[in-house]
Design an enzyme around this catalytic site. Structure first.
Site, PDB file in Angstrom:
ATOM      1  CG  LEU A 268      -3.561   6.538  10.874  1.00 29.15           C
ATOM      2  CD1 LEU A 268      -4.000   6.567  12.334  1.00 29.15           C
ATOM      3  CD2 LEU A 268      -2.772   7.802  10.594  1.00 29.15           C
ATOM      4  CG  ASP A 269      -7.344  -0.300   9.041  1.00 25.62           C
ATOM      5  OD1 ASP A 269      -6.743  -1.100   8.315  1.00 25.62           O
ATOM      6  OD2 ASP A 269      -8.576  -0.087   8.962  1.00 25.62           O
TER       7      ASP A 269
ATOM      8  CD  GLU B 280      -6.130  -4.464   8.277  1.00 21.53           C
ATOM      9  OE1 GLU B 280      -6.168  -5.448   7.533  1.00 21.53           O
ATOM     10  OE2 GLU B 280      -6.149  -3.292   7.842  1.00 21.53           O
TER      11      GLU B 280
ATOM     12  CG  ASP C  18      -3.208  -1.073  10.348  1.00 24.26           C
ATOM     13  OD1 ASP C  18      -4.079  -1.467   9.554  1.00 24.26           O
ATOM     14  OD2 ASP C  18      -2.430  -0.112  10.094  1.00 24.26           O
TER      15      ASP C  18
ATOM     16  CG  ASP D 153      -1.850  -1.133   1.325  1.00 25.84           C
ATOM     17  OD1 ASP D 153      -2.119  -1.688   0.238  1.00 25.84           O
ATOM     18  OD2 ASP D 153      -2.307  -1.510   2.402  1.00 25.84           O
TER      19      ASP D 153
ATOM     20  CG  ASP E 120      -0.369   4.928   7.181  1.00 25.65           C
ATOM     21  OD1 ASP E 120      -0.474   4.285   6.136  1.00 25.65           O
ATOM     22  OD2 ASP E 120      -1.310   5.149   7.965  1.00 25.65           O
TER      23      ASP E 120
ATOM     24  CD  GLU F 147      -1.003  -1.779   6.708  1.00 21.85           C
ATOM     25  OE1 GLU F 147      -1.407  -0.799   7.354  1.00 21.85           O
ATOM     26  OE2 GLU F 147      -1.549  -2.203   5.684  1.00 21.85           O
ATOM     27  CD  GLU F 148       2.396   1.628   7.613  1.00 19.87           C
ATOM     28  OE1 GLU F 148       1.166   1.674   7.597  1.00 19.87           O
ATOM     29  OE2 GLU F 148       3.081   1.565   6.581  1.00 19.87           O
TER      30      GLU F 148
HETATM   31  P1  P6P Z   1     -11.638  -1.519  -0.222  1.00 21.67           P
HETATM   32  C1  P6P Z   1      -8.345   0.343   4.293  1.00 21.67           C
HETATM   33  O1  P6P Z   1      -7.447   0.490   3.225  1.00 21.67           O
HETATM   34  C2  P6P Z   1      -8.569  -1.155   4.524  1.00 21.67           C
HETATM   35  O2  P6P Z   1      -7.365  -1.784   4.821  1.00 21.67           O
HETATM   36  C3  P6P Z   1      -9.592  -1.371   5.628  1.00 21.67           C
HETATM   37  O3  P6P Z   1      -9.532  -0.413   6.622  1.00 21.67           O
HETATM   38  C4  P6P Z   1     -10.910  -1.329   4.873  1.00 21.67           C
HETATM   39  O4  P6P Z   1     -11.918  -2.109   5.501  1.00 21.67           O
HETATM   40  C5  P6P Z   1     -10.536  -1.930   3.502  1.00 21.67           C
HETATM   41  O5  P6P Z   1      -9.129  -1.722   3.335  1.00 21.67           O
HETATM   42  C6  P6P Z   1     -11.269  -1.252   2.375  1.00 21.67           C
HETATM   43  O6  P6P Z   1     -10.931  -1.942   1.184  1.00 21.67           O
HETATM   44  O7  P6P Z   1     -11.206  -2.593  -1.181  1.00 21.67           O
HETATM   45  O8  P6P Z   1     -13.119  -1.530   0.019  1.00 21.67           O
HETATM   46  O9  P6P Z   1     -11.116  -0.141  -0.548  1.00 21.67           O
END
Ligand code: P6P
Length: 335
Positions: free
Chosen positions: A117-118, A274, A115, A63, A69, A92-93
């Protein structure tokens, strides 16, 4: 005298519930609470500083990493390093886990996986984001440096888990295995104050939450479940930030799911930082979390950044998904 219960007071009070508690876990939770306040300050002013926008590098999952983040990751690591209660972190980072070798943490018993900053892709459009954390006892000897097995533990082994939700207000929700409690940050006093005692999810619900854009790529059982929701005129709510979608599910009931697809056979969301922590919280609130075939917390991890399909929320709704998946598998068995 106010009836405000701060996070620190609550943690200390609850520590008395744990006969064996030596204060280490309480200290760790308080340090995470401190980090959350600082991240909250930075997230809330992100629109004003040049901190918004893309950092140059990418994380292990490929990502694009946002500057917030990186800030949140570095801040959490610094707080955990200073706590003296943590001997290693995975995030995650960071491609691999990071041993924490400060003098004070030499005999520390806990590892933390988070994680930082999810949902960070939502930062630029000011949509809610969150920090997710899981705490485990280390399994290797305290006089050794941490290793893979300290981090690749099943979710059932979590000692504590929580999330910080940077939404219309900043909330910290956590469990140590004795229920789920939520604290809302009062910026005027700089304290997380108990606002949601003993959170319990409704047994059933009428809200489903998924990225329905993937429908054509899902297995038939999940397509059938989605069509059942549509036929029952359920509400569809999807923020695209897991902490926000799961928090709404926890409070209002319903189901959030991110299934496997033909393009992502293991789904998108990561097991260790997550799905496991949010599954622990959901189960403690009376909910369920499954990959459609097995309990999320029973999945045996094999790598730090592995992904898993997830169906999480009101038990009756998760059970319906599992029924449909099992019925298709039965058909295939006897086909
Ligand atoms: P999509 C945010 O990037 C994430 O990791 C989660 O927080 C979120 O539920 C999901 O991805 C969203 O994914 O494919 O719907 O953009």
């Amino acid at each position: 005298m106010t009836n405000i219960v701060t996070l620190d007071e609550f943690i200390i009070t609850r520590q008395k519930d744990f006969a064996y508690a030596s204060g280490e876990l309480s200290g760790l939770l308080r340090d995470i609470g401190l980090a959350a306040k600082i991240v909250s300050r930075e997230v809330n002013k992100a629109g004003l500083a040049d901190i918004v926008g893309r950092a140059k590098n990418e994380n292990a999952s490929g990502d694009q990493v946002q500057k917030l983040d990186v800030m949140a990751d570095e801040l959490l690591i610094a707080c955990l390093r200073n706590s003296g209660e943590c001997c290693g972190i995975a995030s995650e980072e960071n491609d691999n886990y990071v041993p924490i070798k400060s003098k004070s943490s030499t005999n520390a018993d806990y590892i933390v996986i988070f994680d930082p900053l999810d949902g960070s892709s939502n930062i630029d459009v000011n949509v809610s984001i969150g920090t997710i954390f899981a705490i485990y006892h280390r399994v290797t000897d305290r006089d050794e440096t941490v290793s893979d097995e300290d981090f690749l533990q099943k979710g059932v082994e979590q000692v504590a888990a929580g999330y910080v939700f940077f939404g219309s207000s900043t909330m910290l929700v956590y469990t140590t295995g004795r229920g789920v409690n939520g604290f809302t940050l009062d910026p005027s006093i700089g304290e997380f104050c108990l606002s949601h005692s003993d959170i319990t999810i409704p047994d059933d619900g009428n809200i489903y939450s998924c990225n329905q854009g993937g429908f054509r790529k899902w297995e038939p059982a999940i397509q059938d479940y989605t069509e059942e929701c549509l036929n029952k005129s359920f509400k569809m709510r999807y923020i695209g930030s897991m902490v926000a979608d799961v928090h709404r599910t926890l409070i209002k009931g319903g189901i959030f799911f991110y299934p496997a697809s033909s393009s992502s056979p293991n789904g998108k969301l990561r097991l260790l930082y997550e799905c496991n922590p949010l599954a622990f919280i959901m189960e403690q609130a009376g909910g369920k979390a499954s990959d459609g075939r097995q309990r999320i917390l029973d999945i045996e991890p094999t790598e730090l950044h592995q992904r898993t399909p997830i169906f999480i929320g009101s038990p009756k709704m998760v059970e319906r998904v599992e029924e449909l998946v099992a019925s298709y598998e039965l058909e295939e068995t006897f086909a």
